[in-house]
Structures are given as structure tokens and as C-alpha cells.
Design an enzyme around this catalytic site. Structure first.
Site, PDB file in Angstrom:
ATOM      1  N   LYS A 144     -14.819   7.578  14.451  1.00 17.05           N
ATOM      2  CA  LYS A 144     -14.230   8.346  13.354  1.00 17.05           C
ATOM      3  C   LYS A 144     -15.351   9.043  12.617  1.00 17.05           C
ATOM      4  O   LYS A 144     -16.471   8.516  12.524  1.00 17.05           O
ATOM      5  CB  LYS A 144     -13.494   7.401  12.383  1.00 17.05           C
ATOM      6  CG  LYS A 144     -12.421   8.075  11.573  1.00 17.05           C
ATOM      7  CD  LYS A 144     -11.091   8.131  12.302  1.00 17.05           C
ATOM      8  CE  LYS A 144     -10.005   8.687  11.422  1.00 17.05           C
ATOM      9  NZ  LYS A 144      -8.681   8.586  12.041  1.00 17.05           N
ATOM     10  N   VAL A 201       3.262  13.811   7.637  1.00 20.51           N
ATOM     11  CA  VAL A 201       3.946  12.759   8.399  1.00 20.51           C
ATOM     12  C   VAL A 201       5.200  12.294   7.658  1.00 20.51           C
ATOM     13  O   VAL A 201       6.300  12.228   8.222  1.00 20.51           O
ATOM     14  CB  VAL A 201       3.012  11.557   8.671  1.00 20.51           C
ATOM     15  CG1 VAL A 201       3.775  10.447   9.390  1.00 20.51           C
ATOM     16  CG2 VAL A 201       1.810  11.980   9.485  1.00 20.51           C
ATOM     17  N   GLY A 247       3.882  13.852   2.767  1.00 23.01           N
ATOM     18  CA  GLY A 247       3.085  14.957   3.278  1.00 23.01           C
ATOM     19  C   GLY A 247       3.543  15.297   4.692  1.00 23.01           C
ATOM     20  O   GLY A 247       4.734  15.179   5.012  1.00 23.01           O
TER      21      GLY A 247
HETATM   22  P1  NAD Z   1      -0.948  14.466   4.107  1.00 23.47           P
HETATM   23  O1  NAD Z   1      -2.207  14.733   3.355  1.00 23.47           O
HETATM   24  O2  NAD Z   1      -0.214  15.612   4.712  1.00 23.47           O
HETATM   25  O3  NAD Z   1       0.109  13.712   3.141  1.00 23.47           O
HETATM   26  C1  NAD Z   1      -0.265  12.637   2.329  1.00 23.47           C
HETATM   27  C2  NAD Z   1       0.709  12.638   1.142  1.00 23.47           C
HETATM   28  O4  NAD Z   1       0.440  11.459   0.387  1.00 23.47           O
HETATM   29  C3  NAD Z   1       0.533  13.835   0.213  1.00 23.47           C
HETATM   30  O5  NAD Z   1       1.798  14.391  -0.098  1.00 23.47           O
HETATM   31  C4  NAD Z   1      -0.139  13.217  -1.028  1.00 23.47           C
HETATM   32  O6  NAD Z   1       0.222  13.889  -2.237  1.00 23.47           O
HETATM   33  C5  NAD Z   1       0.399  11.804  -0.988  1.00 23.47           C
HETATM   34  N1  NAD Z   1      -0.439  10.832  -1.655  1.00 23.47           N
HETATM   35  C6  NAD Z   1      -1.794  10.754  -1.695  1.00 23.47           C
HETATM   36  N2  NAD Z   1      -2.183   9.673  -2.397  1.00 23.47           N
HETATM   37  C7  NAD Z   1      -1.059   9.040  -2.805  1.00 23.47           C
HETATM   38  C8  NAD Z   1      -0.797   7.862  -3.551  1.00 23.47           C
HETATM   39  N3  NAD Z   1      -1.807   7.117  -4.020  1.00 23.47           N
HETATM   40  N4  NAD Z   1       0.485   7.509  -3.777  1.00 23.47           N
HETATM   41  C9  NAD Z   1       1.513   8.276  -3.310  1.00 23.47           C
HETATM   42  N5  NAD Z   1       1.330   9.411  -2.581  1.00 23.47           N
HETATM   43  C10 NAD Z   1       0.070   9.785  -2.350  1.00 23.47           C
HETATM   44  O7  NAD Z   1      -1.322  13.359   5.183  1.00 23.47           O
HETATM   45  P2  NAD Z   1      -0.518  13.008   6.509  1.00 23.47           P
HETATM   46  O8  NAD Z   1      -1.078  13.792   7.646  1.00 23.47           O
HETATM   47  O9  NAD Z   1       0.929  13.057   6.227  1.00 23.47           O
HETATM   48  O10 NAD Z   1      -0.987  11.493   6.750  1.00 23.47           O
HETATM   49  C11 NAD Z   1      -0.475  10.449   5.953  1.00 23.47           C
HETATM   50  C12 NAD Z   1      -1.163   9.137   6.337  1.00 23.47           C
HETATM   51  O11 NAD Z   1      -0.959   8.864   7.723  1.00 23.47           O
HETATM   52  C13 NAD Z   1      -2.685   9.141   6.153  1.00 23.47           C
HETATM   53  O12 NAD Z   1      -3.105   7.850   5.768  1.00 23.47           O
HETATM   54  C14 NAD Z   1      -3.213   9.475   7.535  1.00 23.47           C
HETATM   55  O13 NAD Z   1      -4.521   8.973   7.735  1.00 23.47           O
HETATM   56  C15 NAD Z   1      -2.215   8.709   8.385  1.00 23.47           C
HETATM   57  N6  NAD Z   1      -2.090   9.246   9.745  1.00 23.47           N
HETATM   58  C16 NAD Z   1      -1.728  10.535   9.930  1.00 23.47           C
HETATM   59  C17 NAD Z   1      -1.614  11.044  11.235  1.00 23.47           C
HETATM   60  C18 NAD Z   1      -1.176  12.465  11.490  1.00 23.47           C
HETATM   61  O14 NAD Z   1      -0.822  12.779  12.635  1.00 23.47           O
HETATM   62  N7  NAD Z   1      -1.155  13.326  10.494  1.00 23.47           N
HETATM   63  C19 NAD Z   1      -1.875  10.196  12.329  1.00 23.47           C
HETATM   64  C20 NAD Z   1      -2.235   8.839  12.080  1.00 23.47           C
HETATM   65  C21 NAD Z   1      -2.339   8.389  10.780  1.00 23.47           C
END
Ligand code: NAD
Length: 360
Positions: A82, A188, A186
């Protein structure tokens, strides 16, 4: 918390850390290579403002370890890695592009020892810029070369995992009428909400970005839950889809759910939290298995599968893995975190670190 860089590197059981300091943008770059037993170290690139560089390094280390488990769990020939770009402030325009190009050259110089894709704080557009300099960026459509967003695939896999967990834990129940609370709507979380809505679940949503949360709540006909009420709100499934470490000593006693299953990486603050959940009879679906859809879709794209619907359907295998792990844990009366851990294949490796702040 002690974020001393030397101490963190000395204590880590990974293969090594590639560390650079970008003078132009005052950014610390950490590429953490955890394990390459199954294949080259592979994992996303996160860009974030941290309180200090060591906090970014620790984040990268923990995320790299999670990737070792994730690749092993989904049977893909890749190892755990990572990268974190610990920026001083959010970067845009030419400043951001310049950093990403220099970072691309650093990846290229590793000759395939590290391969990457997007993560929190980086986008598919950022990956296209890195790919101008590096051959080792994943997730391009094999037919037209366009960059693919992994989020819908991650969401579909989380959906499949939740569906399996509900069926296993709530005695053959479907998602119809089940209360699912999504924390973080967000990329996901919003996609996950759509899949759950189509399956008839009753949705609750929460996000620190309140305007976004209200918009998603309206779209999904979901109930809005204020941030401070997330942990104490009654639901069948709590789906953390925002940040890590939301399962900790403080939050676990407040939870009013039967299942925790969501996309966020590193949901447990510490391994002991798995036992705290078990004591409260809350079933925890290990994050690195249920959130492996994006990683799996990239590996299928690399194999030449480009049809979006076929790719989405492939994500259902994650649901099968979740069911298998929950059954195994149930039969042993232990946390699902334990059976999932046997899949980890970390090796004892000497620590090698490459540190530099020269122009690059
Ligand atoms: P993103 O940035 O699109 O969405 C994250 C959302 O969480 C945002 O709307 C943000 O405002 C909100 N947020 C941030 N801090 C917060 C808190 N303390 N309380 C409540 N809401 C909060 O990210 P994403 O791509 O949707 O990913 C979400 C999670 O899933 C992350 O932890 C990421 O590492 C993990 N993940 C994502 C993927 C992927 O394909 N995008 C794959 C594996 C893991």
C-alpha cells in the site's frame, strides 16, 4: 501514539518501506511492501493530510498488511502493499499532477515490485496520470484502455457479503425489511445503498458530509442518522463505509446491531475488538474479505474480462466466502476474524528500507 519513523520501520514485520520526500510539494511518500509470497506487492495509493508523517506511515503499514490477507482470501496471485502520499495540504491542478508524475516514476523504478490503483483521496483520473510514467497501474479496461472505477464492484461484493451474513446469522432471512445502517455514503456507500434498496432493505444513512447524506437519503428513501447517533441506533446490520477504527473500546458497547459488515478498511481499532464484538454476540464480517470486490474486479480486468455486468456478477463469490467463514467461526464458537486469519500467509522477511529526499 508514537509516530517515530525509525521505530515504526524497526518494528514492522513487512518486507520493507520505500520512502521519499517530495521537496516541491512537501509530501512524504511511503510505499509499504508487506508480503510477496503469492505475487508482487499490490495495493492502492492513498492521498491524505496526516497530523505527522509517521501517522501516514503507520496507516500505509496497516493497510499493506490488510492487502496481504485480502489477496490470499480471494485467491489472487498478488502480495500485500500500500502507498500513502502524506500531503501537507490538499493538492490540485499542476501541483497535484507534478507529484503524481514523480510518484509514477518512483513506482516504475521499482520494476514491478509494487503495483497500484486508487484508494481514499485518489481518483481514477489520478491513476491515469501515474500511468503516464508507470506500467504498474491496475484497473484499465482491456478493450478500450479506459480507467475503471472499482467502487461499484466493491459495493456489489459488500452487498453479496451482507446478504450472506443476514442469511447465516438471521436463520435464512432475506434482506427484505432488514434495517441496514450505512456509515459513509461516498462512492461505495451510495452504490451499496442502491443494491440494498433493490433487495427491499430498510435503509439508514449517515455521513459527516450532511448535504451529501441528505441527497443520498432522498434518492434511496433512507432515514438520515446524525453522526453522534450512528453507534447507538438499532439496526440489523451496521455497514461502516467511511473510515477505519470505528470498532473500538468506546463504540462496541454502544452498538445495537447483530452484524457488522462494510467496506471500510481496518475497521477494528485493535485485534482485541474482535473478541469484544464476540462477547456482545455481534457477528463481525472481516473487512478485507467483504471489501475485496474492487481488488477482484481489477484482477479479472487484467485477465481480459471487460463486460461490466459479468464483472458485477463475479462479485457474488465474495458472498460465498463470507458464508463459509461465518459457518466455520460459528461451528468453533469463535470470532470470524479467527478463521479468516488462517488465510494470511505472511512470511518472516528481513526489513529493508530505502529512504531518500533527493530530487527525483
Ligand atoms: P469516498 O471518499 O468516496 O466516501 C467516503 C465517505 O465517507 C464520504 O462521503 C465522507 O464524507 C464520509 N466520511 C468520512 N469520514 C467520515 C466519518 N468519520 N463519519 C461518517 N462519514 C464519514 O470513499 P469510498 O471509495 O466510498 O470508500 C469508503 C471506504 O471503503 C474507505 O475506507 C475505503 O478505503 C474503503 N474501500 C473502498 C474501495 C473502493 O473500491 N472504493 C475498495 C476497498 C475499500
Amino acid at each position: 501514539m508514537d509516530y517515530n519513523l525509525e521505530a515504526l520501520i524497526q518494528q514492522w514485520d513487512g518486507l520493507g518501506v520505500v520512502c521519499r520526500f517530495d521537496q516541491t510539494t512537501q509530501t512524504w511518500v511511503f510505499i509499504c511492501l508487506h508480503d510477496n509470497t503469492l505475487g508482487p506487492c499490490t495495493g492502492g495509493t492513498r492521498m491524505k493530510v496526516y497530523s505527522e508523517p509517521g501517522e501516514g506511515l503507520l496507516d500505509a503499514m496497516r493497510l499493506a498488511e490488510g492487502m496481504t490477507s485480502k489477496w490470499a482470501a480471494i485467491d489472487v496471485a498478488a502480495g500485500g502493499g500500500k502507498a500513502v502520499l502524506a500531503v501537507e495540504k490538499p493538492l490540485e491542478g499542476e501541483e497535484r499532477r507534478g507529484l503524481l508524475l514523480r510518484y509514477g516514476r518512483l513506482i516504475q523504478s521499482l520494476g514491478g515490485g509494487f503495483r497500484t490503483g486508487e484508494d481514499m483521496g485518489t481518483s481514477t483520473e489520478d491513476m491515469q496520470i501515474i500511468a503516464e510514467e508507470a506500467d504498474y497501474v491496475h484497473g484499465f479496461d482491456p478493450e478500450d484502455g479506459s480507467k475503471v472505477d472499482p467502487s461499484p464492484f466493491t459495493a456489489r461484493a459488500v452487498f453479496a457479503g451482507i446478504r450472506s451474513a443476514v442469511s447465516e446469522v438471521l436463520e435464512g432471512s432475506t434482506l427484505q425489511g432488514r434495517r441496514v445502517l450505512i456509515q459513509g455514503v461516498g462512492s461505495v456507500g451510495a452504490n451499496l445503498g442502491q443494491f440494498l434498496k433493490e433487495a427491499g432493505a430498510e435503509l439508514l444513512v449517515s455521513d459527516i458530509d450532511e448535504p451529501r447524506c441528505q441527497r443520498v437519503a432522498d434518492l434511496l428513501e433512507a432515514t438520515y442518522v446524525p453522526n453522534k447517533e450512528v453507534y447507538s441506533t438499532a439496526c440489523d446490520v451496521y455497514a461502516p463505509c467511511a473510515v477505519g477504527a470505528t470498532l473500538n473500546q468506546e463504540t462496541i458497547p454502544q452498538l445495537q446491531c447483530r452484524i457488522v459488515a462494510g467496506s471500510a478498511n481496518n475497521q477494528l481499532d485493535e485485534p482485541a475488538d474482535a473478541d469484544r464484538l464476540l462477547e456482545r454476540d455481534i457477528v463481525y464480517v472481516p473487512d478485507y474479505i467483504i471489501n475485496a470486490g474492487g481488488a477482484l474486479s481489477f484482477s479479472l480486468l487484467d485477465e481480459g474480462l471487460s463486460d461490466r455486468q459479468a464483472l458485477l456478477e463475479q462479485m457474488d463469490v465474495i458472498g460465498d466466502s463470507v458464508a463459509e467463514i461465518l459457518r466455520e467461526a460459528g461451528s468453533k464458537g469463535e470470532s470470524p476474524f479467527e478463521p479468516a486469519s488462517w488465510r494470511i500467509s505472511a512470511t518472516e522477511s528481513p526489513i529493508t528500507s530505502i529512504c531518500s529526499s533527493r530530487a527525483w
